[in-house]
Every structure is written in C-alpha cells, then in structure tokens.
Design a protein around this motif. Structure first.
Motif, short mmCIF file in Angstrom:
data_model
loop_
_atom_site.label_atom_id
_atom_site.label_comp_id
_atom_site.label_asym_id
_atom_site.label_seq_id
_atom_site.Cartn_x
_atom_site.Cartn_y
_atom_site.Cartn_z
N LYS A 83 10.55 -55.52 25.84
CA LYS A 83 10.90 -55.35 27.15
C LYS A 83 9.81 -54.07 27.59
N LEU A 84 8.68 -54.23 28.52
CA LEU A 84 8.10 -52.96 28.77
C LEU A 84 8.46 -52.35 30.01
N VAL A 85 9.15 -51.22 30.02
CA VAL A 85 9.83 -50.33 30.85
C VAL A 85 9.05 -49.40 31.47
N GLY A 86 8.95 -49.22 32.91
CA GLY A 86 8.08 -48.46 33.72
C GLY A 86 8.65 -46.95 33.76
N LYS A 87 8.11 -46.01 34.16
CA LYS A 87 8.41 -44.71 34.39
C LYS A 87 9.80 -44.55 35.41
N GLY A 88 10.75 -44.03 34.92
CA GLY A 88 12.08 -44.01 35.71
C GLY A 88 12.76 -45.25 35.95
N GLU A 89 12.48 -46.35 35.23
CA GLU A 89 13.00 -47.55 35.32
C GLU A 89 14.18 -47.63 33.96
N ASN A 90 15.08 -48.42 34.13
CA ASN A 90 15.93 -48.84 32.91
C ASN A 90 16.26 -50.33 33.02
N ILE A 91 16.67 -50.79 31.79
CA ILE A 91 17.23 -52.31 31.63
C ILE A 91 18.61 -52.09 31.07
N ASP A 92 19.06 -53.27 31.22
CA ASP A 92 20.80 -53.21 30.55
C ASP A 92 20.89 -54.57 30.07
N ASN A 93 21.62 -54.47 28.86
CA ASN A 93 22.16 -55.70 28.27
C ASN A 93 21.15 -56.81 28.16
N VAL A 94 20.09 -56.77 27.53
CA VAL A 94 18.99 -57.73 27.06
C VAL A 94 19.47 -58.37 26.01
N LEU A 95 19.49 -59.76 25.83
CA LEU A 95 20.20 -60.25 24.66
C LEU A 95 18.92 -60.75 23.91
N THR A 96 19.21 -60.41 22.37
CA THR A 96 18.26 -60.98 21.52
C THR A 96 18.36 -62.25 21.22
N ASN A 97 17.38 -63.06 20.49
CA ASN A 97 17.77 -64.64 19.84
C ASN A 97 18.85 -64.39 18.97
N PHE A 98 19.57 -65.51 18.87
CA PHE A 98 20.53 -65.70 18.01
C PHE A 98 20.00 -66.15 16.66
#
Length: 129
Positions: A83-98
C-alpha cells in the motif's frame, strides 16, 4: 483464614495470567520504524499463514511511503501485498494473502522513489489467533 487467602491469591494469579494472554493476542507483534535518514526499514520476521499490517506516514515526511508485506518460505523474501501511504495518512488492518503453510513474514517501509530519504513512518504487522 489462611486457606481463604491462599485461594484468593491463586484465583487472582490465574485471572491476571488470562488477562495478559488476551492482551498479548491483540497486540502488534512486529514493528518497523523508518527515520528521515533511512531509505528503507524492515521489521524482524514473524511466522504464520497470513498477517495484518498497517501504520502511519508522518505529516512531516517528504514523500509517500510504501508499506509492503513480504513473505519467505526459505530462500528470499518476496512481495505479498503493498500500500502506498500519503504524507500524514495511515492504514489499518490490511490483510495479506493466505498461504497454504506457515511462512516467514516481515514488513518493509520504503519511501516512494529509488534511494529516497526524508520520510518518517511507523508500521506494524500482527496476527489474530
């Protein structure tokens, strides 16, 4: 009275063990920290069939930052998801592949661009039992 106190202490001890175990399951189990002088940061490895990841790119970063979940079954790490995350942004609980079996996982934080520095970000990777 002595038996009552011993029973009470034993019950409280067991309760605290269960409470600590429940807290540990919900806690992130690996962290990656990218400072402005670094062009890449990686967490330590952790094992599992899949993981969740997330984190925050600081508002003071000069660039967007890739949060990349990587897996390895022995010889080298390869990208699972990113995931490409911008300045001041966040991501939460991204699930990987099984995966079909247990593999090693790590989280890599990498500023946008080749050899780019000047970013501050923190990422986590965890697994919910």
């Amino acid at each position: 009275m002595k038996k009552y106190l011993i029973s009470l202490i034993l019950c409280l001890s067991l309760f605290s063990c269960f409470a600590m175990t429940a807290f540990a399951i919900d806690s992130p189990n690996v962290v990656a920290r990218l400072s402005t002088s670094m062009s890449v940061a990686q967490s330590v490895t952790t094992a599992g069939t899949h993981k969740f990841y997330g984190g925050k790119n600081s508002a003071n970063s000069k660039h967007k930052v890739y949060f990349e979940a990587q897996k390895s079954s022995g010889d080298k790490f390869v990208k699972d998801s990113s995931k490409l995350v911008g300045k001041g942004e966040n991501i939460d609980n991204v699930l990987t592949n099984f995966t079909g079996s247990t593999v090693l996982w790590r989280l890599e934080l990498n500023p946008y661009g080749v050899g780019t520095k000047g970013c501050s970000a923190t990422g986590y990777m965890w697994y919910l039992m």
